[in-house]
Write a protein that holds these residues in place. Structure first.
Motif, PDB file in Angstrom:
ATOM      1  N   TYR A  73      13.396  16.381 -25.205  1.00 56.37           N
ATOM      2  CA  TYR A  73      13.136  17.815 -25.046  1.00 56.37           C
ATOM      3  C   TYR A  73      12.437  18.095 -23.719  1.00 56.37           C
ATOM      4  CZ  TYR A  73      11.852  22.577 -26.441  1.00 56.37           C
ATOM      5  OH  TYR A  73      11.719  23.940 -26.509  1.00 56.37           O
ATOM      6  N   ARG A  74      11.495  17.233 -23.331  1.00 54.90           N
ATOM      7  CA  ARG A  74      10.767  17.432 -22.073  1.00 54.90           C
ATOM      8  C   ARG A  74      11.701  17.328 -20.874  1.00 54.90           C
ATOM      9  NH1 ARG A  74       9.063  15.018 -17.887  1.00 54.90           N
ATOM     10  NH2 ARG A  74       9.974  13.022 -18.527  1.00 54.90           N
ATOM     11  N   ILE A  75      12.588  16.333 -20.888  1.00 54.61           N
ATOM     12  CA  ILE A  75      13.510  16.142 -19.766  1.00 54.61           C
ATOM     13  C   ILE A  75      14.471  17.322 -19.645  1.00 54.61           C
ATOM     14  CG2 ILE A  75      15.410  14.724 -18.898  1.00 54.61           C
ATOM     15  CD1 ILE A  75      14.020  12.301 -20.151  1.00 54.61           C
ATOM     16  N   VAL A  76      14.976  17.787 -20.775  1.00 54.93           N
ATOM     17  CA  VAL A  76      15.988  18.844 -20.764  1.00 54.93           C
ATOM     18  C   VAL A  76      15.398  20.213 -20.450  1.00 54.93           C
ATOM     19  CG1 VAL A  76      17.697  20.070 -22.168  1.00 54.93           C
ATOM     20  CG2 VAL A  76      17.489  17.587 -22.344  1.00 54.93           C
ATOM     21  N   THR A  77      14.251  20.515 -21.042  1.00 52.64           N
ATOM     22  CA  THR A  77      13.674  21.859 -20.888  1.00 52.64           C
ATOM     23  C   THR A  77      12.562  21.931 -19.852  1.00 52.64           C
ATOM     24  OG1 THR A  77      11.966  21.572 -22.585  1.00 52.64           O
ATOM     25  CG2 THR A  77      14.158  22.272 -23.319  1.00 52.64           C
ATOM     26  N   GLY A  78      11.952  20.781 -19.544  1.00 57.38           N
ATOM     27  CA  GLY A  78      10.814  20.793 -18.639  1.00 57.38           C
ATOM     28  C   GLY A  78       9.535  21.200 -19.339  1.00 57.38           C
ATOM     29  N   GLU A  79       9.593  21.305 -20.666  1.00 57.99           N
ATOM     30  CA  GLU A  79       8.431  21.724 -21.449  1.00 57.99           C
ATOM     31  C   GLU A  79       8.025  20.615 -22.418  1.00 57.99           C
ATOM     32  OE1 GLU A  79       9.722  25.232 -23.406  1.00 57.99           O
ATOM     33  OE2 GLU A  79       9.951  26.403 -21.563  1.00 57.99           O
ATOM     34  N   ILE A  80       6.778  20.674 -22.829  1.00 58.11           N
ATOM     35  CA  ILE A  80       6.267  19.703 -23.792  1.00 58.11           C
ATOM     36  C   ILE A  80       6.612  20.165 -25.199  1.00 58.11           C
ATOM     37  CG2 ILE A  80       4.214  18.545 -24.693  1.00 58.11           C
ATOM     38  CD1 ILE A  80       4.957  17.761 -21.857  1.00 58.11           C
TER      39      ILE A  80
END
Length: 281
Positions: A73-80
């Motif tokens: 999720y972090r890689i795809v969205t840039g969010e934690i």
């Protein structure tokens, strides 16, 4: 699918991965999550490979170990993303995915029918070829759906609930097959009787072909800005721009002078659309 695997979806918001391939991202290696499908606008990419390019706005469907989800999720969205968040917001059931595929099959079969009638009415080989491509796509979607329904059977107590999904898939595929049979007459160069074209024009819903004239109020505006559907009741099925076709254009598609529009709707709507695309207003 193993019992400890989960299926999730995430929208590509991280600009750093926009334009990169799945092979370059190495999501499987880094997170253990494998991208099994991509939703791009209104279309789907099934079983993407390492050469598939990711774009901002894509919705990635992936499956893998539960512990790999936060990093994916972090890689795809840039969010934690915390474990609690991904459980409640992005985790998908197999039934969710099956229903999404059914919706896509419905939309594809409707488009295939519209294009098949257009191909026959205007004796256009390019449109007929697109119907053939859609028919092949429907076959792939049906196979994907059958796999997901079989896996979804593990999640429901009464598997008879899943029968309707398979029935709808079969019906949608039959519709697309029939559309291809219509388009096949154009592909094989068979001439149609003038009565057929006349009958199409006499039906409650007409299919029309109109050109965007230079200097008209629609030039340079998107389909959404023009509110073509709301103001005329017409649906733009396809656009020919030079030697290129745009099939199933969305609300962000910009109309340009010289574009050839194929649309469906009522006769009154046809006249309203004709006026909108005309420079003589």
């Amino acid at each position: 699918m193993y019992a400890d695997e989960t299926v999730v979806r995430a929208k590509v918001l991280n600009e750093e991965i926009d334009g990169k391939t799945l092979g370059e991202l190495k999501l499987k290696t880094i997170t253990g999550m494998r991208v099994i499908a991509i939703r791009r606008g209104t279309s789907w990419i099934y079983d993407p490979d390492r050469d598939t390019v990711i774009h901002s706005g894509d919705i990635l469907i992936a499956r893998g170990p539960d512990e790999g989800v936060p990093e994916f999720y972090r890689i795809v969205t840039g969010e934690i993303c915390t474990r609690k968040e991904h459980k409640s917001e992005i985790q998908l059931s197999r039934i969710d995915i099956a229903v999404d595929i059914i919706i896509e099959m419905k939309n594809t079969s409707e488009l295939a029918v519209d294009l098949a009638y257009s191909a026959v009415l205007f004796q256009n080989r390019d449109i007929a070829d697109e119907v053939r491509i859609l028919e092949n796509s429907m076959n792939e979607m049906k196979l994907s759906l059958e796999r997901w329904v079989l896996e979804a059977a593990k999640e429901v107590e009464d598997v008879s609930q899943l029968q309707s999904l398979l029935h709808l898939a079969q019906s949608s595929e039959m519709i697309s097959n029939a559309a291809y049979e219509m388009a096949y007459t154009v592909i094989k160069g068979m001439e149609i009787h003038p009565v057929i074209a006349l009958a199409m024009r006499e039906s409650d819903e007409v299919i029309t072909r109109l050109e965007v004239e230079e200097g008209c109020s629609a030039e340079g505006k998107t389909i959404g800005e023009l509110e073509i559907g709301a103001k005329t009741g017409m649906t733009v099925v396809a656009i020919r721009r030079g030697d290129r076709w745009i099939f199933d254009p969305d609300s962000k598609t910009v109309l340009r002078s010289g574009d050839l529009i194929i649309a469906k709707g009522t006769r009154l709507g046809e006249e309203m659309l004709k006026e909108l695309l005309s420079s003589k207003r």
